[in-house]
Design an enzyme around this catalytic site. Structure first.
Site, mmCIF file in Angstrom:
data_model
loop_
_atom_site.group_PDB
_atom_site.id
_atom_site.type_symbol
_atom_site.label_atom_id
_atom_site.label_comp_id
_atom_site.label_asym_id
_atom_site.label_seq_id
_atom_site.Cartn_x
_atom_site.Cartn_y
_atom_site.Cartn_z
ATOM 1 C CB CYS A 1 -0.959 -0.033 1.182
ATOM 2 S SG CYS A 1 -0.176 -0.456 2.754
HETATM 3 N N1 NDP Z 1 -4.710 -3.956 5.039
HETATM 4 C C1 NDP Z 1 -4.089 -3.312 4.063
HETATM 5 O O1 NDP Z 1 -4.218 -2.084 3.910
HETATM 6 C C2 NDP Z 1 -3.242 -4.046 3.104
HETATM 7 C C3 NDP Z 1 -2.907 -5.359 3.277
HETATM 8 N N2 NDP Z 1 -2.079 -5.990 2.394
HETATM 9 C C4 NDP Z 1 -1.636 -7.357 2.604
HETATM 10 O O2 NDP Z 1 -2.718 -8.237 2.374
HETATM 11 C C5 NDP Z 1 -2.617 -9.341 3.250
HETATM 12 C C6 NDP Z 1 -3.900 -9.390 4.055
HETATM 13 O O3 NDP Z 1 -4.004 -8.204 4.791
HETATM 14 P P1 NDP Z 1 -5.335 -7.791 5.572
HETATM 15 O O4 NDP Z 1 -6.510 -7.990 4.718
HETATM 16 O O5 NDP Z 1 -5.045 -6.483 6.162
HETATM 17 O O6 NDP Z 1 -5.300 -8.922 6.731
HETATM 18 P P2 NDP Z 1 -6.402 -9.386 7.764
HETATM 19 O O7 NDP Z 1 -5.660 -9.661 9.030
HETATM 20 O O8 NDP Z 1 -7.540 -8.450 7.801
HETATM 21 O O9 NDP Z 1 -6.885 -10.784 7.129
HETATM 22 C C7 NDP Z 1 -6.025 -11.868 6.947
HETATM 23 C C8 NDP Z 1 -6.817 -13.047 6.423
HETATM 24 O O10 NDP Z 1 -5.916 -14.154 6.233
HETATM 25 C C9 NDP Z 1 -6.463 -15.327 6.861
HETATM 26 N N3 NDP Z 1 -5.355 -16.191 7.290
HETATM 27 C C10 NDP Z 1 -4.429 -15.911 8.241
HETATM 28 N N4 NDP Z 1 -3.534 -16.922 8.327
HETATM 29 C C11 NDP Z 1 -3.912 -17.861 7.431
HETATM 30 C C12 NDP Z 1 -3.408 -19.119 7.027
HETATM 31 N N5 NDP Z 1 -2.302 -19.625 7.586
HETATM 32 N N6 NDP Z 1 -4.051 -19.824 6.074
HETATM 33 C C13 NDP Z 1 -5.169 -19.332 5.497
HETATM 34 N N7 NDP Z 1 -5.720 -18.129 5.824
HETATM 35 C C14 NDP Z 1 -5.090 -17.411 6.776
HETATM 36 C C15 NDP Z 1 -7.268 -14.770 8.020
HETATM 37 O O11 NDP Z 1 -8.202 -15.729 8.426
HETATM 38 P P3 NDP Z 1 -8.988 -15.571 9.832
HETATM 39 O O12 NDP Z 1 -9.894 -14.400 9.669
HETATM 40 O O13 NDP Z 1 -9.683 -16.873 9.959
HETATM 41 O O14 NDP Z 1 -7.925 -15.346 10.859
HETATM 42 C C16 NDP Z 1 -7.900 -13.532 7.353
HETATM 43 O O15 NDP Z 1 -9.038 -13.940 6.607
HETATM 44 C C17 NDP Z 1 -1.373 -9.113 4.122
HETATM 45 O O16 NDP Z 1 -0.289 -9.803 3.579
HETATM 46 C C18 NDP Z 1 -1.160 -7.629 4.019
HETATM 47 O O17 NDP Z 1 0.203 -7.315 4.191
HETATM 48 C C19 NDP Z 1 -1.656 -5.351 1.271
HETATM 49 C C20 NDP Z 1 -1.937 -4.047 1.047
HETATM 50 C C21 NDP Z 1 -2.729 -3.274 1.977
HETATM 51 C C1 X2W Z 2 -1.196 0.857 9.368
HETATM 52 C C2 X2W Z 2 -0.362 -0.378 9.175
HETATM 53 O O1 X2W Z 2 -0.062 -1.101 10.103
HETATM 54 N N1 X2W Z 2 0.030 -0.634 7.938
HETATM 55 C C3 X2W Z 2 0.818 -1.773 7.587
HETATM 56 C C4 X2W Z 2 1.054 -1.766 6.117
HETATM 57 C C5 X2W Z 2 -0.105 -2.308 5.346
HETATM 58 C C6 X2W Z 2 0.097 -3.699 4.870
HETATM 59 O O2 X2W Z 2 -0.660 -4.587 5.149
HETATM 60 O O3 X2W Z 2 1.221 -3.917 4.196
HETATM 61 P P1 X2W Z 2 1.386 -4.433 2.741
HETATM 62 O O4 X2W Z 2 0.898 -3.355 1.861
HETATM 63 O O5 X2W Z 2 2.824 -4.688 2.631
HETATM 64 O O6 X2W Z 2 0.705 -5.704 2.500
HETATM 65 C C7 X2W Z 2 2.178 -1.779 8.249
HETATM 66 O O7 X2W Z 2 2.768 -0.741 8.465
HETATM 67 O O8 X2W Z 2 2.709 -2.881 8.433
#
Ligand code: NDP
Ligand code: X2W
Length: 342
Positions: free
Chosen positions: A158
């Site tokens: 992000c």
């Molecule tokens: N949030 C953000 O702004 C951004 C996030 N990302 C990336 O996207 C990914 C997801 O982030 P985000 O949506 O924030 O995460 P969340 O914590 O909101 O969700 C993670 C999901 O992964 C599932 N999960 C966790 N461990 C396992 C496993 N071992 N096997 C299968 N499923 C699993 C969880 O299941 P359960 O609910 O059952 O625990 C949950 O559904 C991360 O890698 C993050 O870095 C990328 C860009 C931006």
């Molecule tokens: C506010 C906050 O905690 N932000 C996350 C970055 C968001 C994220 O999930 O990282 P990716 O885009 O690499 O997947 C952090 O700093 O680790």
């Protein structure tokens, strides 16, 4: 594989569908006439539950069960593509198994973003188990990506999305001094930390603070994108979604406002998800949208570029959808415009 035919839908699975970015992906796939959401999974540790029960805003809009993931699905599910919205290490473990089954993988985690495996222990805290996949993975910053996407697509982070879209036009145009180290301060909403509960992201704890000085895992990703060192300081703000990045660079002597303007126009005039703002962009204007809003101000040799995105959309799910549209040869903004489901 070209499927530019709405009758033959691209069968899709979302892993991590119970999380914030996975849930957004479920909504985008549902809104995309070229894709079909066939499976949604959470971790193995929970009971099956409708997505609309986990996220009531999806009631009467998305009818799918979120199933607990197990490797048994590798043999039973029939999909063209899997979107992984998982923790980095889970993606790293599951992606090779999906690829071995002939399933295209779009990974939203950081598991395959860095080209140098040696950086993972320092910035991610673990040694990469599949370094051979790092060269195969194609990084999908779509406004700058020209190579074909292949079977393993690594969706940018992000903060790196916001910062790279801001800085690449002037860097690529050769307007920035060779010794300039861009200084980037970026504030994210709390959804950036995911849905899981933690003290540091709980309602009464979050105000506005910086974190991850010099050590954040997005620093090497931004440096890889820009081809130079940066000073990157992320901040956590008390709003739900969005990132506002402030990027400062030194311009070469004599660079004019027209040259700077031309660099942005040349880079983005045909890019539908980039908007130029008339004043400092506001996260409130990009939240719930797939856009990146850009704005710049110059004073002599100093240039400040502001960039705003929704971390869960242009910073995650919408960027993955955009890349998948291109990968499967359907319109780049299918399912994304005119508006994302929020
Ligand atoms: N949030 C953000 O702004 C951004 C996030 N990302 C990336 O996207 C990914 C997801 O982030 P985000 O949506 O924030 O995460 P969340 O914590 O909101 O969700 C993670 C999901 O992964 C599932 N999960 C966790 N461990 C396992 C496993 N071992 N096997 C299968 N499923 C699993 C969880 O299941 P359960 O609910 O059952 O625990 C949950 O559904 C991360 O890698 C993050 O870095 C990328 C860009 C931006
Ligand atoms: C506010 C906050 O905690 N932000 C996350 C970055 C968001 C994220 O999930 O990282 P990716 O885009 O690499 O997947 C952090 O700093 O680790």
């Amino acid at each position: 594989m070209s499927l530019n035919n709405q009758n033959v839908k691209i069968r899709s699975a979302v892993l991590g569908a119970a999380g914030y970015s996975g849930a957004e992906l479920c909504a985008l796939i549902t809104a995309n006439p070229f894709f079909e959401l066939c499976y949604a999974f959470a971790s193995g540790g929970r009971e099956a539950e409708p997505l609309a029960s986990l996220y009531p805003r999806f009631q009467q809009q998305i009818d799918i069960m979120v199933e607990p993931w197990s490797d048994a699905f590798l043999d039973s599910m029939t999909v063209d593509v899997a979107f992984l919205a998982l923790p980095h290490e889970a993606s790293e473990e599951i992606a090779p198994k999906l690829l071995a089954k002939g399933i295209k993988v779009f990974d939203l985690s950081g598991a395959f973003r860095l080209k140098q495996a040696a950086l993972y222990p320092q910035y991610y805290g673990y040694a990469h188990q599949h370094p051979e996949l790092l060269s195969q993975a194609v990084y999908s910053l779509m406004e700058w990506q020209t190579a074909p996407l292949g079977d393993l697509v690594s969706v940018p982070g992000c903060y790196p999305t916001a910062c790279s879209l801001a800085l690449l036009p002037v860097l690529k145009a050769g307007l920035v001094t060779d010794d300039c180290i861009p200084v980037i301060s970026a504030t994210s909403g709390v959804s950036g930390a995911g849905r899981k509960a933690s003290l540091s992201t709980s309602f009464c704890e979050v105000g506005l603070n910086a974190y991850g000085f010099f050590k954040h895992r997005h620093r090497p990703e931004i440096e890889q994108n820009l081809g130079r060192k940066v000073v990157f300081t992320p901040h956590l703000g008390n709003f739900k979604r969005g990132i506002l990045a402030t990027c400062v660079v030194n311009l070469k002597k004599g660079v004019t406002a027209q040259q700077v303007n031309d660099a942005f126009v040349a880079a983005y005039q045909h890019k539908p998800l980039i908007r130029f703002s008339q004043k400092s962009p506001n996260v409130a204007d990009v939240a719930g949208t797939p856009f990146c809003d850009l704005f710049w101000q110059q004073d002599g040799e100093q240039l400040v570029i502001m960039s705003a995105i929704d971390n869960l959309l242009k910073g995650a799910a919408a960027q993955a959808m955009q890349a998948a549209n291109v990968r499967f040869d359907v319109p780049e903004t299918a399912g994304l415009l005119p508006g994302a489901l929020v």
